[in-house]
Design an enzyme around this catalytic site. Sequence first.
Site, mmCIF file in Angstrom:
data_model
loop_
_atom_site.group_PDB
_atom_site.id
_atom_site.type_symbol
_atom_site.label_atom_id
_atom_site.label_comp_id
_atom_site.label_asym_id
_atom_site.label_seq_id
_atom_site.Cartn_x
_atom_site.Cartn_y
_atom_site.Cartn_z
ATOM 1 N N HIS A 141 0.837 -1.203 0.000
ATOM 2 C CA HIS A 141 0.000 0.000 0.000
ATOM 3 C C HIS A 141 0.876 1.259 0.000
ATOM 4 O O HIS A 141 0.660 2.172 -0.797
ATOM 5 C CB HIS A 141 -0.933 0.003 1.213
ATOM 6 C CG HIS A 141 -1.700 1.283 1.381
ATOM 7 N ND1 HIS A 141 -2.683 1.681 0.503
ATOM 8 C CD2 HIS A 141 -1.609 2.263 2.324
ATOM 9 C CE1 HIS A 141 -3.174 2.849 0.892
ATOM 10 N NE2 HIS A 141 -2.543 3.228 1.994
ATOM 11 N N GLN A 248 -8.106 14.887 1.613
ATOM 12 C CA GLN A 248 -6.796 14.442 2.117
ATOM 13 C C GLN A 248 -5.649 15.075 1.328
ATOM 14 O O GLN A 248 -4.669 15.549 1.904
ATOM 15 C CB GLN A 248 -6.722 12.908 2.009
ATOM 16 C CG GLN A 248 -5.463 12.293 2.609
ATOM 17 C CD GLN A 248 -5.491 10.761 2.553
ATOM 18 O OE1 GLN A 248 -6.404 10.162 1.994
ATOM 19 N NE2 GLN A 248 -4.491 10.131 3.135
#
Length: 423
Positions: A141, A248
Amino acid sequence: MSRANNPQLKSWVDVNSSCDFPIQNLPFGVFKTTNRTPRAGVAIGEYILDLSVIADAGLFNAIPFEKNVFAKDVLNWFIALGKPVTNAVRERISDLLNVENAELSANADLKLKALVKQNDAQMLMPVFIPNYTDFYSSKEHATNVGIMFRDPANALLPNWKHLPVGYHGRASSIVVSGTPIHRPKGQTKVDDAPAPSFGPCKLLDFELEMAFITGKSTELGTSVSTAKADDYIFGLVLFNDWSARDIQKWEYVPLGPFLAKNFGSTVSPWIVTLEALEPFKVESPKQEPEVLPYLKFDGKKNLDINLEVEIVPENGKGKIVSQSNFKYMYWNMAQQLAHHTSNGCNIQIGDLYASGTISGPTPDSYGSMLEISWQGKNPIQMPDGTERKFILDNDTVVIRGFCEKDGVRIGFGECSGKILPAL
Ligand code: MN
């Protein structure tokens, strides 16, 4: 290993082979029904064993502890009794549900009172969570995100392989599976716009995670070693760290996630104990370069837990968009806890420590839409002909997880949440 984990055990409660809750699991949760106040229960097959009823009937009398812990609306008081008691309770429940034990099975009245159909119950938040931390412990990730947002040649930042990166999250907005979440609003800025704007998030995502809940506190100033970490971990849940990617991207510099994350996170309702997961421990991935001494560990610290994510549109057929596994984690829970407390930060009972998005090595095992659709460049085709780059209003995201070995399947149930339009 606990005798409650014996694969040969059978319950007198029917449990079909695809069920998450055989007698070897016995996860703890909190539920209520139309005529039962919130209370502790254990899942067995399609039923919940009402622990208050069992305690009132005197069936836990051989274990010394204050029995009203089961009548509380969170498990913190029970967990606080410590592993000698909670493990003894799990073993006792295993005996009571064993096909060879008649104490409960032969008592028709008590059985009727003690077993509640899961379909007739509403699951509640299993614990009060004083503190929530989210790690960033999947190398796949972190690498994918680094490739997308920074530099493909140097996808991992220099610190990543030396410490389990994490941030302090928001505990107040963690909700139990089944609780809908409104699309967050916030400040975003598209790259070529001269100024930011405010409105509903356009790039709403899930993050496939697991989380552990601590069952033992520490004094400020002290640390937990990797060797002692298991003593502090009561159990695990599935976790969806809902993320507003556009918010974000604009807000995270330089202090990290804030409003893109704290509008809601979802947990599965059943806490599967670390003891129930013991048979599914596996070797961790090799860590290179070598870690500092306080992060070294012995033995098997990763868990082989199959994970999947399904997106279900309103009135439509769902699609599995990810199949991953908790065993891929580069940094394990013992290292996370050792690092978290290495500076003397104190642990509280009920704290939740999430893994970070769990991505595997292949695109079908990525743990977020950001990665699955690769920033929207590769949309997912849904059975109803629509496509998904991110999560749309009225979509439900369902995370499931289970371990399987020696004919025993230990599952977590569902971690499900529906996205409602912004308010
Ligand atoms: Mn996360």
